[in-house]
Design a protein around this motif. Structure first.
Motif, PDB file in Angstrom:
ATOM      1  N   LEU A  28      19.142 -32.615  -7.962  1.00 53.88           N
ATOM      2  CA  LEU A  28      19.478 -33.892  -7.326  1.00 53.88           C
ATOM      3  C   LEU A  28      20.088 -33.647  -5.954  1.00 53.88           C
ATOM      4  O   LEU A  28      20.667 -32.584  -5.694  1.00 53.88           O
ATOM      5  N   GLN A  29      19.970 -34.639  -5.102  1.00 46.87           N
ATOM      6  CA  GLN A  29      20.516 -34.535  -3.754  1.00 46.87           C
ATOM      7  C   GLN A  29      21.454 -35.709  -3.482  1.00 46.87           C
ATOM      8  O   GLN A  29      21.327 -36.775  -4.094  1.00 46.87           O
ATOM      9  N   GLN A  30      22.378 -35.461  -2.567  1.00 49.62           N
ATOM     10  CA  GLN A  30      23.276 -36.518  -2.133  1.00 49.62           C
ATOM     11  C   GLN A  30      23.005 -36.795  -0.657  1.00 49.62           C
ATOM     12  O   GLN A  30      23.050 -35.888   0.166  1.00 49.62           O
ATOM     13  N   HIS A  31      22.697 -38.057  -0.349  1.00 53.09           N
ATOM     14  CA  HIS A  31      22.533 -38.476   1.035  1.00 53.09           C
ATOM     15  C   HIS A  31      23.682 -39.408   1.413  1.00 53.09           C
ATOM     16  O   HIS A  31      24.379 -39.933   0.530  1.00 53.09           O
ATOM     17  N   TYR A  32      23.850 -39.601   2.705  1.00 55.46           N
ATOM     18  CA  TYR A  32      24.991 -40.383   3.189  1.00 55.46           C
ATOM     19  C   TYR A  32      24.511 -41.348   4.266  1.00 55.46           C
ATOM     20  O   TYR A  32      23.700 -40.998   5.125  1.00 55.46           O
ATOM     21  N   GLN A  33      25.021 -42.586   4.218  1.00 55.15           N
ATOM     22  CA  GLN A  33      24.674 -43.581   5.226  1.00 55.15           C
ATOM     23  C   GLN A  33      25.944 -44.070   5.912  1.00 55.15           C
ATOM     24  O   GLN A  33      26.944 -44.363   5.246  1.00 55.15           O
ATOM     25  N   ALA A  34      25.865 -44.176   7.237  1.00 52.70           N
ATOM     26  CA  ALA A  34      27.044 -44.525   8.032  1.00 52.70           C
ATOM     27  C   ALA A  34      27.424 -45.990   7.857  1.00 52.70           C
ATOM     28  O   ALA A  34      26.568 -46.865   7.703  1.00 52.70           O
ATOM     29  N   GLN A  35      28.734 -46.255   7.903  1.00 57.27           N
ATOM     30  CA  GLN A  35      29.292 -47.605   7.937  1.00 57.27           C
ATOM     31  C   GLN A  35      30.022 -47.736   9.277  1.00 57.27           C
ATOM     32  O   GLN A  35      30.899 -46.924   9.595  1.00 57.27           O
ATOM     33  N   VAL A  36      29.639 -48.758  10.052  1.00 62.98           N
ATOM     34  CA  VAL A  36      30.043 -48.848  11.456  1.00 62.98           C
ATOM     35  C   VAL A  36      30.915 -50.073  11.689  1.00 62.98           C
ATOM     36  O   VAL A  36      30.611 -51.173  11.185  1.00 62.98           O
ATOM     37  N   ASN A  37      31.992 -49.883  12.460  1.00 65.43           N
ATOM     38  CA  ASN A  37      32.844 -50.992  12.868  1.00 65.43           C
ATOM     39  C   ASN A  37      32.076 -51.836  13.893  1.00 65.43           C
ATOM     40  O   ASN A  37      31.655 -51.331  14.939  1.00 65.43           O
ATOM     41  N   LEU A  38      31.898 -53.121  13.599  1.00 68.58           N
ATOM     42  CA  LEU A  38      31.079 -53.974  14.454  1.00 68.58           C
ATOM     43  C   LEU A  38      31.807 -54.437  15.710  1.00 68.58           C
ATOM     44  O   LEU A  38      31.187 -55.085  16.567  1.00 68.58           O
ATOM     45  N   VAL A  39      33.077 -54.094  15.834  1.00 66.78           N
ATOM     46  CA  VAL A  39      33.827 -54.427  17.047  1.00 66.78           C
ATOM     47  C   VAL A  39      33.851 -53.240  17.997  1.00 66.78           C
ATOM     48  O   VAL A  39      33.533 -53.350  19.187  1.00 66.78           O
ATOM     49  N   THR A  40      34.184 -52.067  17.467  1.00 65.15           N
ATOM     50  CA  THR A  40      34.318 -50.873  18.317  1.00 65.15           C
ATOM     51  C   THR A  40      33.060 -50.041  18.364  1.00 65.15           C
ATOM     52  O   THR A  40      32.870 -49.222  19.270  1.00 65.15           O
ATOM     53  N   GLY A  41      32.177 -50.163  17.332  1.00 62.12           N
ATOM     54  CA  GLY A  41      30.970 -49.351  17.287  1.00 62.12           C
ATOM     55  C   GLY A  41      31.200 -47.955  16.754  1.00 62.12           C
ATOM     56  O   GLY A  41      30.287 -47.118  16.788  1.00 62.12           O
ATOM     57  N   ARG A  42      32.360 -47.672  16.253  1.00 63.04           N
ATOM     58  CA  ARG A  42      32.648 -46.329  15.743  1.00 63.04           C
ATOM     59  C   ARG A  42      32.343 -46.249  14.243  1.00 63.04           C
ATOM     60  O   ARG A  42      32.488 -47.237  13.501  1.00 63.04           O
ATOM     61  N   VAL A  43      31.943 -45.050  13.807  1.00 69.25           N
ATOM     62  CA  VAL A  43      31.685 -44.811  12.386  1.00 69.25           C
ATOM     63  C   VAL A  43      33.030 -44.752  11.666  1.00 69.25           C
ATOM     64  O   VAL A  43      33.896 -43.937  12.006  1.00 69.25           O
ATOM     65  N   THR A  44      33.212 -45.640  10.704  1.00 71.48           N
ATOM     66  CA  THR A  44      34.478 -45.694   9.956  1.00 71.48           C
ATOM     67  C   THR A  44      34.369 -45.052   8.577  1.00 71.48           C
ATOM     68  O   THR A  44      35.380 -44.711   7.963  1.00 71.48           O
ATOM     69  N   GLY A  45      33.160 -44.921   8.095  1.00 76.14           N
ATOM     70  CA  GLY A  45      32.988 -44.332   6.773  1.00 76.14           C
ATOM     71  C   GLY A  45      31.528 -44.062   6.486  1.00 76.14           C
ATOM     72  O   GLY A  45      30.636 -44.397   7.274  1.00 76.14           O
ATOM     73  N   VAL A  46      31.280 -43.431   5.354  1.00 76.83           N
ATOM     74  CA  VAL A  46      29.910 -43.194   4.890  1.00 76.83           C
ATOM     75  C   VAL A  46      29.837 -43.544   3.410  1.00 76.83           C
ATOM     76  O   VAL A  46      30.834 -43.454   2.679  1.00 76.83           O
TER      77      VAL A  46
END
Length: 655
Positions: free
Chosen positions: A392-410
Motif C-alpha cells: 500500500l502507498q500513502q499519498h498527500y494532498q495540500a490544504q491551502v489558506n485561501l487568504v494567504t495562499g500558504r500550505v497549512t496542512g496535508v
C-alpha cells in the motif's frame, strides 16, 4: 476401673471362667460327698478341681469367640444398612411376595416418600399400569427362571403423583432349597436422564436467546429439504435475513434491549412459518427461513413481502418504540445451488445486494451477483496481501489558506495500485475494509505512516504542517485507541497538535454519546479534530455544537456544483456562516476551478483543498512540492491567475 478397659476385658473373662470352673467342680465334689457319704481325701481332690478350671477356661474362650463373632456381625450389618441407605444409587430389596424390605435414601429422594411410608408396602402398588398383576407375574417369573432381570422399564408414581420412568435391574437370593427369599434391585432414573439429554440437544441444536434452530440444525434441515425436493422435483427457497441498522439499537439502547428486539423478531415471524418450513437464527441479527413445505406451492415473492412488512412495524419495548427494517436475500434450489453451503452463500450475496440498494428490500440471487461477489472476494484477498506485504502507498494532498495562499496542512490519502498499475478507488477500499474486518489494521497503518512522514518533514527543515488522517468513528471508540495513538506520538516524537483526525459525519452520528466522549478524550490531549464530508449526514446542525471539534470540511459534492447549482451554493454558504459563528475553521474539499475559489473567498471560507492547488502526491513528490510551492501558491491565490502556479505533478487523482 482398669478392669473395664476394653483391651483388658478378654483376660478378665478368662480369669472369671477359670475360677468359675474350679468352683463348680469343688461344689460338685462336696455335693457328691454329702449325698453319698463319700470321704475323698483333700490331697486327691485337686485333680477334679484342676479339670474343672480347665473346662471353665475353655468354655470362657469359646464364649469370647462367640461374643466377638456376634459383635462383628452386628457391626457389619449396621455398616451395610448405613451404606444401603446412604448410597447415591437407587436401591431397594423385596421379599418373595414383593414387599419392600429396604430402600436407599436416593430412592426415597427420587419418589418423595418417607421411609416409614414404603417399608413393608407392596412395591407394585407404586407401579403405574393397567396390568399391574400381569407385570408382577412376569417380574417374579423372570426372577425364578433366570435369577435376574435387566433394564426392565417401569413407570412409578411419586409422592406428588407425577409419573417417573425407571429402568430396573434385579438379582434374586435363594435358600438352600432354591426358593427365592428376597431380591436386590438397582434403578435408573430415565425421566431425568431423558430431560438432561433433551437439554444437551437443545444447547447443541437451538439458539438459547430465541429458541430457534441454530446453524447446525439449519444445515441439516436444508439437506433434508433439498433431498425431498429432489425426489419430488420441487423448489426450495432459502431466505437470508439481516436487520438494518440493528447495531444502532445495541449502541444506543444497550444489548439487553437489543436482545428483546431479537426475541420479538423471532416471535413475529414464527406466526406465519408453516409446519414444513424452518426458521433459524445464525447469530447476531441474521436469520434464515427455509421455505420447503411439500403441502404448499412455494411463492417466494409473497414470503419475502410478508417478512419485510412484518418487521417494518415498530417494536414496543417498555414505553419506547424502536424501529428496524430488514434486507432479504433469496436463493432457490436447484437454480442457485444444491447444497447448504452454496445456497446460503447465494442467499447471503443477494442480501448484501439488498443492503446496497437502500435496505428494506428483497433481492433474488443471480449469476451477475455471483460474479460481483467473486470479484469482491478476490479484491479482499488482494487487499489483505497488500497490507501484509507492504504494497500500500500513502499519498498527500495540500490544504491551502485561501487568504494567504500558504500550505497549512496535508491530508493523508491511502492509495493502492494493482499489479497492472491501476488505481483502486478509495471508496472501494473503505467498503471492502469495512466488510472484511480490515478497517482497523488499515486505519492504524495509515495513522502510523502519516505520523512518521510528518516527523520526516520536520527533520528536513520544513515548517510544521497539520497532518490530517481519516479514521472512522469505530476506531476512536475502541477501548485501546487512546493508548495506541499515544504510543505512535511517542515513537515519532511529533507534537499532538501536529495531528488532525478527520471523521466522516455519518460515522460519529451513529453513536453520538460515545463519539462525544471519545472526541473529548482526544481534544484534551491537544489533537485537532475535524468532521469530513460535512453536510451529507443527518441532524448535523443540531449536534454540531456538542462535538469538541476544530474544523468542518464541506463535502466536495457541494463544492463541485456551487457555480451551476444554486441549492448547493446556498448550502455551502450556510455551512460557512454557521461554522464561523461557532468559531470553527472551514475547509472546502474538491476545489478545481478559479471561479469556485473566488466564490469561497468571498463567503469567508478559510481553507481549500483540491486539484486546483495540486493533486495527491506520494511522499517524495509532496516533499518537493512543499519546498517550492508556497510562493507560487501565494501569487495564485491572491491573483486568481492559474498561470502563476505551474508545479508539475500528477494531473488527476481519485480522492
Amino acid at each position: 476401673m482398669d478392669a473395664f478397659d476394653p483391651e483388658k476385658r478378654p483376660a478378665l473373662w478368662l480369669s472369671c471362667a477359670l475360677l468359675a470352673g474350679a468352683m463348680a467342680t469343688t461344689a460338685v465334689i462336696l455335693l457328691v460327698n454329702s449325698l453319698y457319704d463319700l470321704s475323698l481325701p483333700v490331697h486327691q481332690s485337686w485333680l477334679p478341681v484342676l479339670a474343672g478350671g480347665i473346662a471353665g477356661f475353655l468354655a470362657g474362650r469359646m464364649a469370647l469367640r462367640l461374643r466377638g463373632t456376634s459383635r462383628r456381625l452386628e457391626e457389619s450389618e449396621k455398616r451395610l444398612r448405613e451404606f444401603y441407605r446412604n448410597t447415591p444409587a437407587l436401591l431397594h430389596s423385596l421379599d418373595n411376595r414383593g414387599r419392600i424390605l429396604q430402600v436407599s435414601q436416593a430412592w426415597l429422594a427420587l419418589l418423595g416418600y418417607d421411609r416409614e411410608e414404603v417399608i413393608g408396602k407392596d412395591f407394585f402398588a407404586f407401579v403405574v399400569s393397567e396390568h399391574v398383576e400381569q407385570i408382577r407375574g412376569e417380574h417374579f417369573q423372570k426372577l425364578d427362571e433366570l435369577g435376574q432381570i435387566r433394564d426392565v422399564t417401569y413407570y412409578l408414581i411419586n409422592a406428588n403423583e407425577d409419573i417417573i420412568e425407571v429402568a430396573i435391574s434385579e438379582v434374586a437370593r435363594r435358600d438352600a432349597e432354591g426358593r427365592i427369599t428376597e431380591s436386590l434391585a438397582v434403578l435408573s432414573d430415565l425421566t431425568t436422564h431423558r430431560a438432561t439429554e433433551e437439554r444437551i440437544e437443545r444447547l447443541a441444536y437451538f439458539d438459547t436467546l430465541t429458541g430457534l434452530p441454530n446453524r447446525s440444525l439449519m444445515n441439516d434441515r436444508i439437506v433434508q429439504a433439498v433431498a425431498q425436493a429432489r425426489r419430488e422435483k420441487r423448489q426450495v427457497g432459502i431466505f437470508f435475513l439481516d436487520l438494518d441498522r440493528f447495531k444502532l439499537i445495541n449502541d444506543t439502547q444497550g444489548h439487553a434491549i437489543g436482545d428483546l428486539v431479537l426475541r420479538s423478531v423471532a416471535q413475529r415471524l414464527k406466526k406465519f412459518i408453516r409446519s414444513g418450513d424452518t426458521f433459524a437464527r445464525l447469530g447476531g441479527d441474521e436469520f434464515v427461513i427455509i421455505q420447503a413445505d411439500p403441502n404448499h406451492d412455494p411463492n417466494f415473492t409473497i414470503m419475502g413481502k410478508r417478512i419485510i412488512d412484518t418487521l417494518a412495524q415498530p417494536f414496543q419495548v417498555g414505553n419506547r418504540e424502536l424501529f428496524t427494517t430488514v434486507s432479504v436475500g433469496v436463493a432457490i434450489y436447484p437454480i442457485d445451488g444444491d447444497d447448504p453451503e452454496t445456497l446460503l452463500q447465494s442467499a447471503d450475496t443477494a442480501m448484501y445486494v439488498a443492503k446496497s440498494r437502500g435496505r428494506n428490500n428483497m433481492q433474488f440471487f443471480s449469476t451477475e451477483m455471483n460474479a460481483a461477489a467473486m470479484a469482491k472476494t478476490n479484491l479482499e484477498n488482494k487487499l489483505r496481501e497488500a497490507l501484509s506485504h507492504g504494497e500500500l502507498q500513502q499519498h498527500y494532498q495540500a490544504q491551502v489558506n485561501l487568504v494567504t495562499g500558504r500550505v497549512t496542512g496535508v491530508e493523508a490519502l491511502l492509495r493502492w495500485y494493482d499489479s497492472d498499475g491501476a488505481l483502486t478507488p478509495s471508496r472501494q477500499i473503505i467498503e471492502i475494509a469495512d466488510e472484511s474486518g480490515l478497517a482497523f489494521p488499515l486505519g492504524e497503518w495509515v495513522l502510523k505512516t502519516a505520523c512518521h512522514q510528518a516527523k520526516a518533514w520536520q527533520e528536513q527543515g520544513l515548517p510544521p504542517l497539520r497532518m490530517s488522517v481519516n479514521l472512522s468513528g469505530h476506531h476512536i471508540r475502541q477501548p485501546n485507541f487512546i493508548e495506541y495513538l499515544e504510543s505512535i506520538l511517542n515513537q515519532t516524537g511529533i507534537k499532538p497538535n501536529t495531528l488532525e483526525i478527520e471523521l466522516a459525519e455519518n460515522s460519529v452520528m451513529g453513536s453520538i454519546s460515545d463519539s462525544i466522549m471519545a472526541l473529548t478524550d482526544l481534544k484534551v490531549r491537544g489533537i485537532n479534530l475535524s468532521i469530513d464530508d460535512f453536510g451529507t449526514g443527518c441532524s448535523s446542525l443540531l449536534y454540531l455544537k456538542h462535538f469538541p471539534i476544530h474544523r468542518v470540511k464541506i463535502a466536495q459534492e457541494f463544492i463541485r456544483d456551487i457555480i451551476h447549482n444554486p441549492d448547493y451554493a446556498a448550502i455551502t454558504e450556510a455551512i460557512i456562516v454557521m461554522a464561523n459563528s461557532l468559531q470553527l475553521s472551514v475547509t472546502a474539499v474538491g476545489v478545481e476551478d478559479p471561479v469556485q475559489l473566488k466564490f469561497l473567498r468571498e463567503r469567508g471560507c478559510a481553507e481549500g483543498q483540491g486539484l486546483l492547488f495540486g493533486a495527491a502526491l506520494n511522499a517524495e513528490q509532496m516533499t518537493e512540492f512543499l519546498q517550492q510551492s508556497n510562493c507560487q501558491l501565494e501569487r495564485f491565490v491572491t491573483s486568481g491567475n492559474q498561470k502563476e502556479f505551474d508545479f508539475e505533478g500528477p494531473s488527476t487523482e481519485i480522492h
